[in-house]
Scaffold this active site. Structure first.
Site, mmCIF file in Angstrom:
data_model
loop_
_atom_site.group_PDB
_atom_site.id
_atom_site.type_symbol
_atom_site.label_atom_id
_atom_site.label_comp_id
_atom_site.label_asym_id
_atom_site.label_seq_id
_atom_site.Cartn_x
_atom_site.Cartn_y
_atom_site.Cartn_z
ATOM 1 N N PRO A 29 0.786 -1.236 0.000
ATOM 2 C CA PRO A 29 0.000 0.000 0.000
ATOM 3 C C PRO A 29 0.817 1.286 0.000
ATOM 4 O O PRO A 29 0.270 2.367 -0.203
ATOM 5 C CB PRO A 29 -0.795 -0.114 1.302
ATOM 6 C CG PRO A 29 0.059 -0.975 2.184
ATOM 7 C CD PRO A 29 0.729 -1.944 1.284
ATOM 8 N N ASP A 52 4.135 2.666 -11.256
ATOM 9 C CA ASP A 52 2.923 3.494 -11.313
ATOM 10 C C ASP A 52 3.020 4.711 -10.403
ATOM 11 O O ASP A 52 3.911 4.807 -9.568
ATOM 12 C CB ASP A 52 1.714 2.671 -10.837
ATOM 13 C CG ASP A 52 1.338 1.583 -11.815
ATOM 14 O OD1 ASP A 52 1.814 1.625 -12.948
ATOM 15 O OD2 ASP A 52 0.563 0.702 -11.416
ATOM 16 N N LYS A 74 0.361 5.317 -14.430
ATOM 17 C CA LYS A 74 -1.020 4.847 -14.492
ATOM 18 C C LYS A 74 -1.764 5.217 -13.217
ATOM 19 O O LYS A 74 -1.259 5.143 -12.143
ATOM 20 C CB LYS A 74 -1.067 3.336 -14.704
ATOM 21 C CG LYS A 74 -1.455 2.997 -16.121
ATOM 22 C CD LYS A 74 -1.164 1.586 -16.471
ATOM 23 C CE LYS A 74 -2.026 0.569 -15.781
ATOM 24 N NZ LYS A 74 -3.398 0.865 -15.500
ATOM 25 N N GLY A 106 -0.089 -2.162 -4.137
ATOM 26 C CA GLY A 106 -0.900 -3.211 -3.527
ATOM 27 C C GLY A 106 -0.559 -4.584 -4.058
ATOM 28 O O GLY A 106 0.602 -4.984 -4.106
ATOM 29 N N MET A 187 -11.030 2.888 -5.722
ATOM 30 C CA MET A 187 -11.225 3.878 -6.791
ATOM 31 C C MET A 187 -12.624 4.484 -6.738
ATOM 32 O O MET A 187 -13.312 4.578 -7.764
ATOM 33 C CB MET A 187 -10.986 3.228 -8.169
ATOM 34 C CG MET A 187 -9.564 2.767 -8.356
ATOM 35 S SD MET A 187 -9.302 1.967 -9.940
ATOM 36 C CE MET A 187 -9.680 0.267 -9.542
HETATM 37 N N1 SAH Z 1 -3.578 -3.181 -6.864
HETATM 38 C C1 SAH Z 1 -3.941 -2.195 -5.851
HETATM 39 C C2 SAH Z 1 -5.166 -1.421 -6.266
HETATM 40 C C3 SAH Z 1 -4.938 -0.537 -7.471
HETATM 41 S S1 SAH Z 1 -6.334 0.429 -7.869
HETATM 42 C C4 SAH Z 1 -4.125 -2.903 -4.512
HETATM 43 O O1 SAH Z 1 -4.154 -4.128 -4.454
HETATM 44 O O2 SAH Z 1 -4.213 -2.196 -3.499
HETATM 45 C C5 SAH Z 1 -5.976 1.947 -7.049
HETATM 46 C C6 SAH Z 1 -6.872 2.106 -5.840
HETATM 47 O O3 SAH Z 1 -6.346 1.367 -4.743
HETATM 48 C C7 SAH Z 1 -6.978 3.517 -5.321
HETATM 49 O O4 SAH Z 1 -7.924 4.275 -6.048
HETATM 50 C C8 SAH Z 1 -7.450 3.277 -3.903
HETATM 51 O O5 SAH Z 1 -8.828 2.940 -3.883
HETATM 52 C C9 SAH Z 1 -6.657 2.016 -3.538
HETATM 53 N N2 SAH Z 1 -5.404 2.328 -2.822
HETATM 54 C C10 SAH Z 1 -4.160 2.116 -3.256
HETATM 55 N N3 SAH Z 1 -3.256 2.453 -2.314
HETATM 56 C C11 SAH Z 1 -3.957 2.874 -1.251
HETATM 57 C C12 SAH Z 1 -3.616 3.332 0.045
HETATM 58 N N4 SAH Z 1 -2.347 3.412 0.438
HETATM 59 N N5 SAH Z 1 -4.612 3.682 0.897
HETATM 60 C C13 SAH Z 1 -5.912 3.574 0.518
HETATM 61 N N6 SAH Z 1 -6.292 3.148 -0.693
HETATM 62 C C14 SAH Z 1 -5.349 2.799 -1.565
#
Ligand code: SAH
Length: 273
Positions: A29, A52, A74, A106, A187
Protein backbone atom coordinates in the site's frame (compact mmCIF):
# COMPACT_ATOMS: atom_id res chain seq x y z
CA UNK A 1 17.91 7.45 -10.94
CA UNK A 2 18.14 6.40 -14.59
CA UNK A 3 14.92 7.13 -16.44
CA UNK A 4 15.34 4.97 -19.53
CA UNK A 5 17.36 1.80 -20.08
CA UNK A 6 20.63 2.87 -21.70
CA UNK A 7 22.77 0.99 -24.23
CA UNK A 8 25.30 -0.01 -21.58
CA UNK A 9 22.53 -1.93 -19.78
CA UNK A 10 20.81 -3.24 -22.87
CA UNK A 11 23.70 -4.42 -25.04
CA UNK A 12 25.15 -7.24 -22.93
CA UNK A 13 21.67 -8.71 -22.54
CA UNK A 14 20.93 -8.44 -26.26
CA UNK A 15 24.34 -9.90 -27.13
CA UNK A 16 23.72 -12.90 -24.90
CA UNK A 17 20.69 -13.73 -27.04
CA UNK A 18 18.78 -14.85 -23.97
CA UNK A 19 15.20 -13.87 -23.27
CA UNK A 20 14.78 -12.13 -19.92
CA UNK A 21 11.66 -12.24 -17.83
CA UNK A 22 8.88 -10.09 -16.45
CA UNK A 23 8.02 -9.93 -12.77
CA UNK A 24 4.67 -8.31 -11.96
CA UNK A 25 5.45 -7.18 -8.44
CA UNK A 26 3.04 -5.99 -5.74
CA UNK A 27 4.57 -3.05 -3.87
CA UNK A 28 1.95 -3.08 -1.10
CA UNK A 29 0.00 0.00 0.00
CA UNK A 30 2.89 2.45 0.29
CA UNK A 31 5.18 2.02 3.28
CA UNK A 32 8.40 0.37 2.12
CA UNK A 33 8.44 -2.02 5.07
CA UNK A 34 5.16 -3.52 3.87
CA UNK A 35 6.95 -4.96 0.84
CA UNK A 36 7.37 -8.72 0.88
CA UNK A 37 10.89 -10.13 1.06
CA UNK A 38 10.35 -11.68 -2.35
CA UNK A 39 9.39 -8.32 -3.84
CA UNK A 40 12.53 -6.81 -2.33
CA UNK A 41 14.71 -9.58 -3.73
CA UNK A 42 13.26 -9.13 -7.21
CA UNK A 43 13.59 -5.33 -7.06
CA UNK A 44 17.26 -5.80 -6.22
CA UNK A 45 17.75 -8.11 -9.20
CA UNK A 46 15.89 -5.95 -11.73
CA UNK A 47 17.44 -4.40 -14.84
CA UNK A 48 14.51 -2.08 -15.44
CA UNK A 49 11.49 -1.09 -13.34
CA UNK A 50 8.27 0.29 -14.78
CA UNK A 51 6.30 1.85 -11.92
CA UNK A 52 2.92 3.49 -11.31
CA UNK A 53 1.98 6.78 -9.71
CA UNK A 54 1.03 5.24 -6.37
CA UNK A 55 4.50 3.78 -5.78
CA UNK A 56 6.37 5.49 -2.96
CA UNK A 57 9.90 6.79 -3.64
CA UNK A 58 11.06 4.88 -0.53
CA UNK A 59 10.20 1.61 -2.26
CA UNK A 60 12.18 2.55 -5.36
CA UNK A 61 15.15 3.42 -3.21
CA UNK A 62 15.44 -0.22 -2.20
CA UNK A 63 15.83 -1.34 -5.82
CA UNK A 64 19.01 -2.23 -7.66
CA UNK A 65 20.70 1.18 -8.06
CA UNK A 66 21.77 0.21 -11.56
CA UNK A 67 18.21 -0.53 -12.67
CA UNK A 68 16.54 1.98 -14.96
CA UNK A 69 13.33 3.35 -13.46
CA UNK A 70 10.52 4.26 -15.83
CA UNK A 71 7.45 6.11 -14.57
CA UNK A 72 4.40 5.00 -16.50
CA UNK A 73 1.99 7.14 -14.47
CA UNK A 74 -1.02 4.85 -14.49
CA UNK A 75 -3.79 6.02 -12.23
CA UNK A 76 -7.56 5.98 -11.84
CA UNK A 77 -9.17 7.39 -14.94
CA UNK A 78 -5.86 8.85 -16.09
CA UNK A 79 -3.03 7.10 -17.68
CA UNK A 80 0.21 8.69 -18.87
CA UNK A 81 0.97 5.57 -20.88
CA UNK A 82 -1.78 3.57 -22.54
CA UNK A 83 -1.88 -0.03 -21.31
CA UNK A 84 -0.95 -1.35 -24.78
CA UNK A 85 2.22 0.73 -24.75
CA UNK A 86 3.16 -0.58 -21.30
CA UNK A 87 2.54 -4.14 -22.50
CA UNK A 88 4.75 -3.56 -25.51
CA UNK A 89 7.55 -1.88 -23.56
CA UNK A 90 7.84 -4.57 -20.91
CA UNK A 91 7.72 -7.35 -23.48
CA UNK A 92 10.36 -5.73 -25.70
CA UNK A 93 12.69 -5.15 -22.76
CA UNK A 94 12.33 -8.76 -21.63
CA UNK A 95 12.89 -10.02 -25.19
CA UNK A 96 16.11 -8.01 -25.18
CA UNK A 97 17.24 -10.13 -22.22
CA UNK A 98 16.33 -7.84 -19.35
CA UNK A 99 14.77 -8.75 -16.05
CA UNK A 100 11.80 -6.41 -16.13
CA UNK A 101 9.93 -5.49 -12.97
CA UNK A 102 6.46 -4.10 -13.45
CA UNK A 103 5.88 -2.56 -10.04
CA UNK A 104 2.26 -2.04 -9.08
CA UNK A 105 0.67 -0.73 -5.92
CA UNK A 106 -0.90 -3.21 -3.53
CA UNK A 107 -1.43 -6.63 -5.05
CA UNK A 108 -1.07 -6.98 -8.83
CA UNK A 109 -4.12 -9.24 -8.98
CA UNK A 110 -6.48 -6.68 -7.42
CA UNK A 111 -7.51 -4.04 -9.94
CA UNK A 112 -3.99 -4.21 -11.29
CA UNK A 113 -4.50 -5.20 -14.94
CA UNK A 114 -1.99 -7.98 -14.39
CA UNK A 115 -3.87 -10.29 -16.76
CA UNK A 116 -3.32 -7.98 -19.70
CA UNK A 117 0.41 -7.83 -19.08
CA UNK A 118 0.62 -11.58 -18.46
CA UNK A 119 -1.23 -12.23 -21.72
CA UNK A 120 1.14 -9.95 -23.65
CA UNK A 121 4.10 -11.82 -22.14
CA UNK A 122 2.59 -15.22 -22.99
CA UNK A 123 1.92 -14.15 -26.55
CA UNK A 124 5.56 -13.09 -26.96
CA UNK A 125 6.86 -16.25 -25.28
CA UNK A 126 8.38 -14.28 -22.39
CA UNK A 127 8.35 -15.87 -18.92
CA UNK A 128 6.22 -13.92 -16.48
CA UNK A 129 5.70 -14.29 -12.74
CA UNK A 130 3.43 -12.51 -10.25
CA UNK A 131 4.66 -11.55 -6.82
CA UNK A 132 1.70 -10.80 -4.57
CA UNK A 133 1.54 -7.75 -2.35
CA UNK A 134 -0.55 -6.43 0.51
CA UNK A 135 -3.69 -5.01 -1.03
CA UNK A 136 -4.97 -1.58 0.03
CA UNK A 137 -8.09 -3.00 1.72
CA UNK A 138 -5.94 -5.09 4.10
CA UNK A 139 -3.74 -2.14 4.95
CA UNK A 140 -6.77 0.12 5.42
CA UNK A 141 -8.48 -2.42 7.72
CA UNK A 142 -5.34 -2.51 9.87
CA UNK A 143 -5.32 1.29 10.12
CA UNK A 144 -9.00 1.33 11.03
CA UNK A 145 -8.58 -1.33 13.70
CA UNK A 146 -11.48 -3.24 12.22
CA UNK A 147 -11.09 -6.55 10.43
CA UNK A 148 -12.38 -7.20 6.93
CA UNK A 149 -14.34 -10.14 8.30
CA UNK A 150 -15.69 -10.48 11.79
CA UNK A 151 -17.01 -13.71 13.24
CA UNK A 152 -20.79 -13.70 13.44
CA UNK A 153 -21.05 -10.22 11.91
CA UNK A 154 -19.39 -10.25 8.54
CA UNK A 155 -18.56 -13.55 6.91
CA UNK A 156 -17.71 -12.33 3.45
CA UNK A 157 -15.67 -9.49 2.06
CA UNK A 158 -16.05 -8.05 -1.40
CA UNK A 159 -13.41 -5.99 -3.17
CA UNK A 160 -15.23 -3.82 -5.65
CA UNK A 161 -14.29 -0.86 -7.81
CA UNK A 162 -16.16 2.40 -8.06
CA UNK A 163 -14.58 3.19 -11.42
CA UNK A 164 -15.23 0.84 -14.30
CA UNK A 165 -14.21 0.99 -17.93
CA UNK A 166 -15.80 3.80 -19.92
CA UNK A 167 -19.21 2.67 -21.05
CA UNK A 168 -19.49 -0.08 -18.42
CA UNK A 169 -22.32 0.10 -15.91
CA UNK A 170 -21.53 1.60 -12.48
CA UNK A 171 -21.30 -1.10 -9.80
CA UNK A 172 -24.52 -1.98 -8.00
CA UNK A 173 -23.13 -1.63 -4.49
CA UNK A 174 -26.58 -1.96 -2.91
CA UNK A 175 -26.88 -5.45 -4.41
CA UNK A 176 -23.48 -6.43 -3.00
CA UNK A 177 -24.32 -5.29 0.51
CA UNK A 178 -26.28 -8.31 1.68
CA UNK A 179 -26.35 -8.97 5.45
CA UNK A 180 -23.01 -10.32 6.64
CA UNK A 181 -20.93 -8.48 4.04
CA UNK A 182 -18.07 -6.00 4.14
CA UNK A 183 -17.56 -4.13 0.89
CA UNK A 184 -14.17 -2.49 0.35
CA UNK A 185 -14.57 0.00 -2.47
CA UNK A 186 -11.47 0.87 -4.46
CA UNK A 187 -11.23 3.88 -6.79
CA UNK A 188 -14.46 5.28 -5.41
CA UNK A 189 -13.67 8.69 -3.93
CA UNK A 190 -15.11 10.50 -6.94
CA UNK A 191 -18.37 8.57 -6.76
CA UNK A 192 -19.20 9.16 -3.09
CA UNK A 193 -22.24 11.28 -3.96
CA UNK A 194 -23.60 8.71 -6.41
CA UNK A 195 -22.94 5.99 -3.85
CA UNK A 196 -24.95 7.81 -1.20
CA UNK A 197 -27.85 8.35 -3.61
CA UNK A 198 -27.77 4.72 -4.74
CA UNK A 199 -27.70 3.24 -1.22
CA UNK A 200 -30.26 5.59 0.30
CA UNK A 201 -32.48 4.97 -2.73
CA UNK A 202 -32.19 1.25 -2.01
CA UNK A 203 -33.37 1.81 1.57
CA UNK A 204 -30.11 1.81 3.52
CA UNK A 205 -30.25 3.86 6.71
CA UNK A 206 -28.95 7.40 6.60
CA UNK A 207 -26.99 6.80 9.81
CA UNK A 208 -25.30 3.66 8.48
CA UNK A 209 -21.60 3.95 9.42
CA UNK A 210 -19.19 4.43 6.50
CA UNK A 211 -15.43 4.52 7.00
CA UNK A 212 -12.84 5.85 4.62
CA UNK A 213 -9.10 5.26 4.89
CA UNK A 214 -6.94 7.41 2.63
CA UNK A 215 -3.25 6.82 1.88
CA UNK A 216 -3.06 3.86 4.26
CA UNK A 217 0.51 3.34 5.53
CA UNK A 218 1.75 6.56 3.88
CA UNK A 219 2.83 9.69 5.79
CA UNK A 220 -0.45 11.45 4.93
CA UNK A 221 -2.64 8.55 6.06
CA UNK A 222 -6.13 9.69 7.12
CA UNK A 223 -9.20 8.01 8.59
CA UNK A 224 -12.76 9.27 8.32
CA UNK A 225 -15.65 7.76 10.26
CA UNK A 226 -18.82 9.08 8.72
CA UNK A 227 -22.36 8.06 7.92
CA UNK A 228 -24.10 7.35 4.66
CA UNK A 229 -25.96 10.67 4.76
CA UNK A 230 -22.84 12.76 5.45
CA UNK A 231 -20.18 10.89 3.48
CA UNK A 232 -19.46 13.39 0.67
CA UNK A 233 -19.78 16.40 2.94
CA UNK A 234 -17.40 14.91 5.53
CA UNK A 235 -14.91 13.81 2.87
CA UNK A 236 -14.83 17.29 1.43
CA UNK A 237 -14.57 18.96 4.81
CA UNK A 238 -11.67 16.71 5.88
CA UNK A 239 -9.97 16.86 2.47
CA UNK A 240 -10.12 13.07 2.13
CA UNK A 241 -9.35 12.07 -1.40
CA UNK A 242 -7.64 9.53 -3.63
CA UNK A 243 -6.15 7.02 -2.94
CA UNK A 244 -8.72 5.74 -0.48
CA UNK A 245 -10.80 2.72 0.44
CA UNK A 246 -14.44 3.25 1.35
CA UNK A 247 -15.76 0.59 3.71
CA UNK A 248 -19.43 -0.31 3.82
CA UNK A 249 -20.74 -3.00 6.12
CA UNK A 250 -24.02 -4.77 6.43
CA UNK A 251 -23.82 -6.76 9.67
CA UNK A 252 -25.47 -10.10 10.09
CA UNK A 253 -28.32 -10.49 12.53
CA UNK A 254 -26.83 -9.79 15.97
CA UNK A 255 -27.74 -13.19 17.46
CA UNK A 256 -26.16 -15.19 14.62
CA UNK A 257 -23.29 -16.33 16.84
CA UNK A 258 -25.65 -17.88 19.39
CA UNK A 259 -26.12 -20.87 17.15
CA UNK A 260 -22.43 -21.86 17.58
CA UNK A 261 -21.31 -24.41 20.19
CA UNK A 262 -19.60 -22.78 23.14
CA UNK A 263 -15.80 -23.18 22.79
CA UNK A 264 -15.39 -24.28 26.45
CA UNK A 265 -17.81 -27.10 25.97
CA UNK A 266 -15.63 -28.41 23.14
CA UNK A 267 -12.63 -28.55 25.47
CA UNK A 268 -14.53 -30.36 28.26
CA UNK A 269 -16.45 -32.46 25.77
CA UNK A 270 -19.74 -31.33 27.29
CA UNK A 271 -22.51 -29.47 25.56
CA UNK A 272 -24.96 -27.39 27.53
CA UNK A 273 -28.62 -27.82 26.70
N1 SAH B 1 -3.58 -3.18 -6.86
C1 SAH B 1 -3.94 -2.19 -5.85
C2 SAH B 1 -5.17 -1.42 -6.27
C3 SAH B 1 -4.94 -0.54 -7.47
S1 SAH B 1 -6.33 0.43 -7.87
C4 SAH B 1 -4.13 -2.90 -4.51
O1 SAH B 1 -4.15 -4.13 -4.45
O2 SAH B 1 -4.21 -2.20 -3.50
C5 SAH B 1 -5.98 1.95 -7.05
C6 SAH B 1 -6.87 2.11 -5.84
O3 SAH B 1 -6.35 1.37 -4.74
C7 SAH B 1 -6.98 3.52 -5.32
O4 SAH B 1 -7.92 4.27 -6.05
C8 SAH B 1 -7.45 3.28 -3.90
O5 SAH B 1 -8.83 2.94 -3.88
C9 SAH B 1 -6.66 2.02 -3.54
N2 SAH B 1 -5.40 2.33 -2.82
C10 SAH B 1 -4.16 2.12 -3.26
N3 SAH B 1 -3.26 2.45 -2.31
C11 SAH B 1 -3.96 2.87 -1.25
C12 SAH B 1 -3.62 3.33 0.05
N4 SAH B 1 -2.35 3.41 0.44
N5 SAH B 1 -4.61 3.68 0.90
C13 SAH B 1 -5.91 3.57 0.52
N6 SAH B 1 -6.29 3.15 -0.69
C14 SAH B 1 -5.35 2.80 -1.57
Amino acid sequence: MKMIPDLETLLPAVASGKVGKISLVGAGPGAADLLTLRALRVLQAADVIYFDRLIDPDVLELANPKAAQVFVGKDVGACAWPQEVINQMIVEAAKAGQHVVRLKSGDPSVFGRADEERAAAAEAGVPCEVIPGITAASAAAAVLGQSLTSRGESDRVIFATGTCRDGDEAPDVAALLRPGTTVALYMATRMSGALQAQLMGAGFRQDMPVEVVASASKPNEAVLRSTLAKLSEDMQERGISHPAIIFLRSPKHADADQRCIDANSLITGQTEH
